[in-house]
Design a protein around this motif. Structure first.
Motif, mmCIF file in Angstrom:
data_model
loop_
_atom_site.group_PDB
_atom_site.id
_atom_site.type_symbol
_atom_site.label_atom_id
_atom_site.label_comp_id
_atom_site.label_asym_id
_atom_site.label_seq_id
_atom_site.Cartn_x
_atom_site.Cartn_y
_atom_site.Cartn_z
ATOM 1 N N SER A 54 0.846 -1.193 0.000
ATOM 2 C CA SER A 54 0.000 0.000 0.000
ATOM 3 C C SER A 54 0.881 1.243 0.000
ATOM 4 O O SER A 54 2.103 1.157 0.164
ATOM 5 N N ARG A 55 0.226 2.389 -0.162
ATOM 6 C CA ARG A 55 0.980 3.646 -0.120
ATOM 7 C C ARG A 55 1.635 3.836 1.238
ATOM 8 O O ARG A 55 2.815 4.216 1.325
ATOM 9 N N PHE A 56 0.867 3.562 2.296
ATOM 10 C CA PHE A 56 1.426 3.704 3.640
ATOM 11 C C PHE A 56 2.596 2.746 3.852
ATOM 12 O O PHE A 56 3.616 3.120 4.428
ATOM 13 N N THR A 59 5.673 4.081 2.036
ATOM 14 C CA THR A 59 6.277 5.251 2.677
ATOM 15 C C THR A 59 7.044 4.851 3.946
ATOM 16 O O THR A 59 8.130 5.371 4.219
ATOM 17 N N GLU A 60 6.487 3.913 4.718
ATOM 18 C CA GLU A 60 7.188 3.446 5.906
ATOM 19 C C GLU A 60 8.459 2.679 5.534
ATOM 20 O O GLU A 60 9.497 2.809 6.192
ATOM 21 N N ARG A 197 1.816 13.865 4.033
ATOM 22 C CA ARG A 197 1.090 12.941 4.904
ATOM 23 C C ARG A 197 1.800 11.598 5.038
ATOM 24 O O ARG A 197 1.199 10.531 4.990
ATOM 25 N N SER A 198 3.104 11.676 5.171
ATOM 26 C CA SER A 198 3.911 10.475 5.400
ATOM 27 C C SER A 198 5.150 10.884 6.178
ATOM 28 O O SER A 198 5.395 12.074 6.429
#
Length: 353
Positions: A54-56, A59-60, A197-198
Motif C-alpha cells: 500500500s501507499r502507507f 512510505t514506511e 502525509r507520510s
C-alpha cells in the motif's frame, strides 16, 4: 571433497547467488513461522503486503530504508578495500550525537546562527564524528596489524555507553520528564517531507545521491580503481606502487562519514533528538545489505529497500497471525549467513576426488 578456487565466475552465478541466499533464508524462516503455529503462505503474504502492499507501507519502508542505504554504503566501500568495518552502529550514534551538539546549540545557550550556516555545519560534524571513529581502527590495522573487526565491534559498545552518559548528563533534555533523550535540534534544521502525509523525508534523496556518487567514485576515478585493487589483492597493489595504507585510511574516513551521516539524517529527518533506541541495529543491518548487494553501491539501494520492507512488514504479520516481530531479525541474520556462503561459492567450487 575439497574447495577449489574458480578461475572465472560466471555472470549467472554472480546474479543468482543473492537470489539463492534469499530463497534459502525464506525456506529456513518458514520453519520458524510454522513452529509458531501460523500458516506460512499467509504469513509471508502479510509480510510482503505490510512492507510493499500500500501507499502507507511503501512510505514506511522508504523511511526505514533511508538510514539503511547509508550504513549499507559505509559497509560496502569499506569491505571493497578489505577493511571490515563492523562499527557502523557506533559511527551512526556518534554522527547523531554530533549533529545534536551542533544543531541543538540554541535557546538558552546564546548561540544564534542562520540555519543556512548551521545545517551544513551539523552534517559536517556528523560526518567527521563517524570518520574519526573509524580512523583509529584503520591506523591500528595499517601500522600495528590490529584486527579491525575486533576494534570496530568493541567501539560500538563504548560509543553507546558514551551516548548514554551524554543523555543522562550534559545533553539531557530537561523537558523530557526524566526520559533519557538529548535536546532537540532547531525546527529550521529538520529535513522537509518528500511525500505529504507520510514520514518520508528528503534524507532519502541524500541517500540516493550518496549511492550514485559512491558508484561513480568506484567506477570512474583513480581513487576508486585503487580501492578495488587493494581489495582484490593488497600485496599486488603494493607491488604496483599503490599506497595501500593510505588507501585504507581514505576508505575508513569515507565509510565512517557515511555512517555518521546516517545518524544525522535520522535525527534531522525523523526523530529530532537522540535516544538510545533510535537505531534498531541499522549499523549491523548495513553489513547484510552490503553483502546482499555484492558490495555494489547501486545494489545497496535495492537491498536496503528489501530489508526495510521485511522489517516493516513483520509488524503487520505479527498483528495478523500472532508471529513474533523478532522473525524479521531472524530473517536478516539468516540472510547474512546465507549471503556469506553464497558469496563463497561464487569464488570457490566443490570438487569430489
Amino acid at each position: 571433497m575439497q574447495l577449489e578456487r574458480r578461475s572465472t565466475t560466471p555472470r549467472w552465478l554472480l546474479l543468482g547467488a543473492p537470489v539463492g541466499a534469499i530463497a534459502f533464508t525464506l525456506l529456513i524462516t518458514s520453519l520458524l513461522v510454522a513452529w509458531a503455529g501460523a500458516p506460512v503462505t499467509r504469513a509471508y503474504a502479510l509480510l510482503l503486503e505490510g512492507g510493499f502492499g500500500s501507499r502507507f507501507a511503501w512510505t514506511e519502508t522508504l523511511t526505514r530504508a533511508t538510514p539503511l542505504i547509508l550504513t549499507g554504503l559505509a559497509a560496502a566501500v569499506a569491505f571493497r578495500a578489505r577493511l571490515f568495518n563492523i562499527g557502523g552502529e557506533g559511527q551512526l550514534y556518534a554522527g547523531a550525537l554530533a549533529a545534536v551538539a551542533v544543531g541543538g546549540l540554541h535557546g538558552g545557550s546564546g548561540f544564534d546562527a542562520s540555519p543556512w550556516l548551521l545545517f551544513p555545519l551539523m552534517m559536517l560534524a556528523a560526518a567527521l564524528a563517524g570518520a574519526l571513529l573509524l580512523l583509529g581502527p584503520a591506523l591500528a590495522k595499517s601500522r600495528l596489524g590490529v584486527d579491525e573487526v575486533v576494534t570496530t565491534l568493541l567501539l560500538n559498545f563504548i560509543v553507546l555507553l558514551f551516548v548514554s552518559a551524554m543523555l543522562d548528563g550534559p545533553m539531557k533534555d530537561a523537558s523530557a520528564m526524566g526520559w533519557p533523550q538529548s535536546v532537540a535540534i532547531q525546527d529550521a534544521l529538520q529535513l522537509g517531507k518528500l511525500i505529504e502525509r507520510s514520514r518520508v523525508h528528503t534524507g532519502l534523496l541524500w541517500s540516493l545521491a550518496a549511492a550514485l556518487a559512491l558508484w561513480a567514485l568506484l567506477k570512474h576515478t583513480t581513487t576508486g580503481f585503487e580501492i578495488r585493487a587493494v581489495g582484490a589483492n593488497a600485496r599486488a597493489a603494493a607491488f604496483a606502487g599503490m599506497p595501500v595504507a593510505a588507501v585504507q585510511v581514505k576508505v575508513a574516513l569515507l565509510s565512517g562519514a557515511l555512517a555518521g551521516l546516517a545518524g544525522a539524517i535520522e535525527v534531522a529527518g525523523r526523530a529530532g533528538y537522540v535516544t538510545l533506541d533510535m537505531s534498531p541495529g541499522y549499523g549491523y543491518s548495513g553489513i547484510v545489505i552490503a553483502m546482499l548487494a555484492a558490495l555494489n553501491p547501486l545494489g545497496v539501494v535495492a537491498a536496503a529497500i528489501f530489508v526495510a520492507g521485511i522489517l516493516v512488514g513483520a509488524d503487520s504479520m505479527s498483528r495478523a497471525v500472532n508471529v513474533p516481530t523478532y522473525i524479521a531479525d531472524v530473517i536478516v541474520s539468516v540472510s547474512l549467513i546465507a549471503v556469506l556462503v553464497a558469496t563463497m561459492f561464487t569464488q570457490y567450487r566443490l570438487r569430489w576426488r
